[in-house]
Scaffold this active site. Structure first.
Site, PDB file in Angstrom:
ATOM      1  N   LYS A 163       0.908  -1.573  -0.254  1.00 42.00           N
ATOM      2  CA  LYS A 163       0.318  -0.626   0.087  1.00 42.00           C
ATOM      3  C   LYS A 163       0.586   0.904   0.113  1.00 42.00           C
ATOM      4  CE  LYS A 163      -4.082  -2.246   0.525  1.00 42.00           C
ATOM      5  NZ  LYS A 163      -5.428  -2.295  -0.270  1.00 42.00           N
ATOM      6  N   ASP A 188      -0.285  -0.139  -4.418  1.00 46.47           N
ATOM      7  CA  ASP A 188      -1.563   0.033  -4.378  1.00 46.47           C
ATOM      8  C   ASP A 188      -2.071   1.566  -3.867  1.00 46.47           C
ATOM      9  OD1 ASP A 188      -4.796  -0.221  -4.274  1.00 46.47           O
ATOM     10  OD2 ASP A 188      -4.790  -1.577  -3.509  1.00 46.47           O
ATOM     11  N   GLU A 213      -1.926   0.057  -8.255  1.00 44.54           N
ATOM     12  CA  GLU A 213      -3.669  -0.079  -8.545  1.00 44.54           C
ATOM     13  C   GLU A 213      -3.621   1.202  -7.844  1.00 44.54           C
ATOM     14  OE1 GLU A 213      -6.311  -3.347  -6.624  1.00 44.54           O
ATOM     15  OE2 GLU A 213      -3.958  -3.306  -6.426  1.00 44.54           O
ATOM     16  N   ASP A 238      -9.415  -1.182  -9.923  1.00 41.51           N
ATOM     17  CA  ASP A 238      -9.798  -2.293  -8.749  1.00 41.51           C
ATOM     18  C   ASP A 238     -11.305  -1.052  -8.750  1.00 41.51           C
ATOM     19  OD1 ASP A 238     -10.707  -3.099  -6.656  1.00 41.51           O
ATOM     20  OD2 ASP A 238      -8.853  -2.551  -5.420  1.00 41.51           O
ATOM     21  N   LYS A 262     -13.167  -8.059  -8.230  1.00 45.63           N
ATOM     22  CA  LYS A 262     -13.447  -8.605  -6.935  1.00 45.63           C
ATOM     23  C   LYS A 262     -15.120  -9.133  -6.797  1.00 45.63           C
ATOM     24  CE  LYS A 262     -10.559  -5.778  -4.570  1.00 45.63           C
ATOM     25  NZ  LYS A 262      -9.776  -4.757  -3.157  1.00 45.63           N
TER      26      LYS A 262
END
Length: 371
Positions: A163, A188, A213, A238, A262
């Site tokens: 992250k 991300d 991401e 995402d 997802k």
């Protein structure tokens, strides 16, 4: 399938390790497990992966409970369903609320696979016997993150996601690259940047990342396209992808070179397959993201990731990555950086009822008899 009863188990499980993102740090995980029983007494399981706070999407555990109780469950109880793919159309009268929808649809996919005597992976169209998996490393001090990454590398994980946020990106990635120059690494951002950070983001090309991401806001398809033209590093979307239509827009505009799928975010496994198929036709690789799920969603993700265009290791870590004891038996385990795709019918795992009782904070039952 003629669903006779739906039971919602609201659970709370403590994370093995606190999980840090640009939004904050989380120490436990509240979820909703969906138990659907058909006319033959067969039971299927799903999971609503909304968080307690609306930081990832607008949904929360509480809003999902409202939508499930007052809208989705009544729809399921009053219709006979031949195939889980019908559920998306039945639910189309309800705007968004994808995670609530996916929780019920997942339970019906499990039931369908059991009734047709096939594994969930086979029912979804999966072709792989095993899948490579990656791991997420939450924000922490650099030294702590490096220790975790060394441990995960020894365990065999095939891809590492860290992250980042504007105050903590270049130096963090530089430190990681100095320690692990050849590690398959991605970053991300969870929508923490804007185009005002363009030059800052372009500097991240120095680190040979697999992808970055969701750097910008979830509705910024045009700005992501502008950013992708300026960066060598592939952009992965995402939070922007809630449906096949979103994927079509992203592909058409060139907003990304990779898509994270997802099931909870896109409304269920049916829509996830549609997005997978569209990306496959357009030669855009996809991978399966994680939501700090229990084993129920985790094994559904394993089944989904067995489809052929899931060519990048997903966030499908072993159960022990997040939980001292998972909700399923046996737990998901890692074998040389891979997870075996279950071949038994349905999920291929059973829910541990004793563990479920330990972590349940509330139970709600809905049946045809009480409608």
């Amino acid at each position: 399938m003629d669903i006779q009863k739906v039971t919602l188990h609201i659970i709370n499980m403590e994370l093995v390790t606190p999980f840090g993102t640009s939004y904050g740090t989380y120490y436990d995980r509240q979820s909703i497990l969906v138990e659907a029983e058909d006319e033959n007494g067969c039971i299927g399981w799903g999971e609503v992966v909304a968080f307690s706070q609306p930081w990832y999407t607008e949904e929360t555990v509480q809003t999902a409970l409202h939508i499930l109780e007052d809208f989705l469950i009544p729809i399921v109880l009053q219709h006979k369903i031949e195939h889980p793919s019908e559920v998306a159309l039945l639910f189309s009268v309800i705007k968004r609320n994808n995670m609530a929808k996916a929780g019920i649809e997942g339970a019906l996919w499990d039931l369908y696979a059991q009734r047709s005597k096939q594994s969930l992976a086979t029912a979804l169209g999966g072709t792989k016997q095993e899948i490579e998996v990656g791991v997420v490393v939450g924000l922490d001090t650099l030294s702590n993150m490096l220790k975790k990454m060394e441990q995960y590398a020894e365990e065999g994980y095939q891809r590492f996601k860290v992250k980042i946020k504007p105050e903590n990106d270049y130096e963090l990635l530089k430190g990681i690259r100095q320690a692990f120059p050849h590690l398959p690494l991605m970053a991300d951002a969870n929508s923490a940047y804007t185009l005002e950070n363009l030059e800052q983001l372009k500097r991240l090309d120095d680190f040979g990342l697999m992808m970055i991401e969701q750097p910008l806001a979830d509705n910024d398809f045009l700005e992501h396209a502008m950013l992708q033209k300026e960066m060598v590093t592939p952009i992965c979307l995402d939070e922007s992808i809630h449906s096949l239509e979103d994927a079509r827009v992203a592909v058409s505009l060139g907003s990304c070179k990779i898509i994270n799928i997802k099931p909870g975010r896109v409304g269920g496994l049916t829509e996830a397959i549609r997005i997978h198929d569209h990306c496959k036709r357009h030669h855009l690789p996809v991978w399966c993201g994680g939501m700090l799920e229990t084993g129920i969603s985790r094994v559904q993700n394993v089944a989904l990731a067995s489809l052929p265009n899931f060519t990048i290791p997903g966030d499908i870590s072993a159960s022990s990555r997040h939980w001292e004891q998972d909700i399923i038996m046996p737990p998901v385990i890692l074998e040389k950086g891979k997870v075996i795709v279950p071949q038994n019918i349905g999920l291929g795992h059973i829910v541990d009822r004793e563990r479920l009782r330990e972590v349940t904070v509330r139970t709600l039952e809905f049946s045809k008899e009480n409608r």
